[in-house]
Design an enzyme around this catalytic site. Structure first.
Site, mmCIF file in Angstrom:
data_model
loop_
_atom_site.group_PDB
_atom_site.id
_atom_site.type_symbol
_atom_site.label_atom_id
_atom_site.label_comp_id
_atom_site.label_asym_id
_atom_site.label_seq_id
_atom_site.Cartn_x
_atom_site.Cartn_y
_atom_site.Cartn_z
ATOM 1 N N CYS A 116 0.816 -1.225 0.000
ATOM 2 C CA CYS A 116 0.000 0.000 0.000
ATOM 3 C C CYS A 116 0.851 1.278 0.000
ATOM 4 O O CYS A 116 0.371 2.347 -0.361
ATOM 5 C CB CYS A 116 -0.937 0.005 1.200
ATOM 6 S SG CYS A 116 -2.027 -1.425 1.183
ATOM 7 N N HIS A 159 -3.781 7.000 1.602
ATOM 8 C CA HIS A 159 -4.023 5.674 1.018
ATOM 9 C C HIS A 159 -5.401 5.207 1.474
ATOM 10 O O HIS A 159 -5.758 5.347 2.642
ATOM 11 C CB HIS A 159 -2.948 4.689 1.476
ATOM 12 C CG HIS A 159 -3.368 3.265 1.300
ATOM 13 N ND1 HIS A 159 -3.758 2.775 0.073
ATOM 14 C CD2 HIS A 159 -3.515 2.238 2.183
ATOM 15 C CE1 HIS A 159 -4.105 1.502 0.211
ATOM 16 N NE2 HIS A 159 -3.974 1.155 1.478
ATOM 17 N N ASN A 210 -10.223 -0.718 -1.516
ATOM 18 C CA ASN A 210 -8.790 -0.501 -1.298
ATOM 19 C C ASN A 210 -8.048 -1.134 -2.475
ATOM 20 O O ASN A 210 -8.077 -2.352 -2.654
ATOM 21 C CB ASN A 210 -8.401 -1.155 0.034
ATOM 22 C CG ASN A 210 -6.919 -1.048 0.352
ATOM 23 O OD1 ASN A 210 -6.093 -0.838 -0.531
ATOM 24 N ND2 ASN A 210 -6.581 -1.220 1.612
#
Ligand code: COA
Length: 333
Positions: free
Chosen positions: A115, A260, A290
């Site tokens: 990520c 993020h 995500n």
């Protein structure tokens, strides 16, 4: 002094939308649980049956970013490609992108920081530009999660969060006020297995066993959700503060925070902690889930296209994820 300026951004998400109700048909879950815990309303899944690939999504995002920068692929000096879901175990997806868009025989670096991969990539690009080695660097984040998720109840706390997509940015050497002001990167391997996909690793006598593909097997991601959550809120805050103090700024100087898109509750916690208004934090997790390395460039690009980022704005990118890794970039747009 030479700085790196973001001169182009682009993103691509696959057409297929998967709602929480769609997931409820294959998992024991429900729309209310998913929205309350994660904020995700729907996500996109790549058309892998139709042959859609990770690097092909990256091509679409990159074409837009390069066009916005007023360039062609021939102008790009380096590809930095962040993904945890590459086509092959090796080579990485960077070379597949290189061969597909008319780039010269430039270097392609694959980044495996999950990520945090896109912000790590921005930092790598920035170092090459500041030293004068390269002028134009393409940084990409692209993920196909949907083929690697556990659609049994065992993996439902993970599966509901993730989606597919790609985002890209062109960084260009620039002398002036605008550009990347600083980047800060961290890792803590102590927690490597708390958010991970374990198999097929090379350090095992038997790389493949049938149980690996069973629900709960090593082919599927594992996540200690509460530990991830607790670490995320601490590390996001730390790394944003690190960026601000390095530049003698405070939270009041931030015009736009692009976190993020781990989980909407994490973004909202950070927004509150830094006293930012709703229009100063852009989120896309509601629509796209995500998307790991792609989440920041997708969200940055959407915020820019919606006119939420103007010349001179202070934009903060912040990431946290598997590794654990975490990172920030402070930018004067
Ligand atoms: N639908 C319905 N119920 C679910 C579920 C789902 N998709 N997933 C788990 N549950 C159930 C669990 O089985 C458990 O049931 P029980 O109380 O009967 O045992 C209950 O919900 C609570 O599970 P738990 O895993 O403790 O939930 P949580 O409150 O920690 O929420 C997360 C789970 C994943 C949403 C949360 O931990 C989180 O957001 N963590 C951060 C994850 C993240 O950001 N990851 C990305 C990092 S880059």
């Amino acid at each position: 002094m030479i700085k790196s300026k973001i001169t182009g951004v682009g993103y691509y998400v696959p057409k297929k939308t998967v709602t929480n109700d769609d997931l409820s048909k294959v998992l024991t879950t429900n729309n209310d649980w998913i929205i309350e815990r994660t904020g995700v309303q729907e996500r996109r899944y790549a058309d892998v049956e139709g042959g859609e690939k990770n690097y092909e999504m990256a091509v679409k995002a990159s074409e837009d970013a390069i066009a916005m920068a007023g360039m062609t692929a021939e102008d790009i000096d380096l590809i930095v490609y962040a993904t945890l879901s590459s086509e092959y175990v090796f080579p990485g997806s960077g070379v597949l992108l290189q061969r597909s868009m008319g780039f010269r025989n430039i270097a392609a670096i694959d980044v495996r920081a999950q990520c945090s991969g896109f912000v790590y990539g921005i930092s790598i690009a920035d170092q090459f530009i500041k030293t004068g080695m390269y002028k134009n660097v393409l940084v990409v984040g692209s993920e196909i999660h949907s083929t690697g998720l556990d659609f049994s109840d065992h993996g439902r706390h993970i599966t509901v969060i993730f989606g597919d997509g790609a985002g890209a940015a062109v960084l260009t050497a620039y002398e002036g006020e605008s550009g990347i002001l600083s980047t800060h990167l961290h890792s803590q391997g102590q927690f490597a297995e708390e958010l991970a996909c374990i198999d097929p690793g090379f350090s095992k006598k038997e790389r493949f066993t049938p149980d690996m593909v069973e629900p709960g097997g090593g082919f599927f991601p594992v996540m200690n959700g509460q530990l991830v959550f607790k670490n995320a809120v601490v590390r996001f805050s730390e790394v944003i503060n690190e960026a601000l103090s390095h530049n003698n700024m405070t939270a009041k100087d931030i015009d736009m925070l692009i976190p993020h898109q781990a989980n909407l509750r994490i973004s909202q916690f950070i927004q509150q902690k830094f006293g930012l208004r709703d229009d100063q934090v852009h989120n896309t997790i509601q629509k796209y889930g995500n998307t790991t390395a792609a989440s920041i460039p997708i969200t940055l690009c959407e915020a820019y296209k919606e006119g939420k980022i103007k010349d001179g704005d202070i934009v903060c990118l912040a990431a946290f994820g598997s590794g654990f890794t975490w990172a920030s970039a402070l930018i004067r747009w």
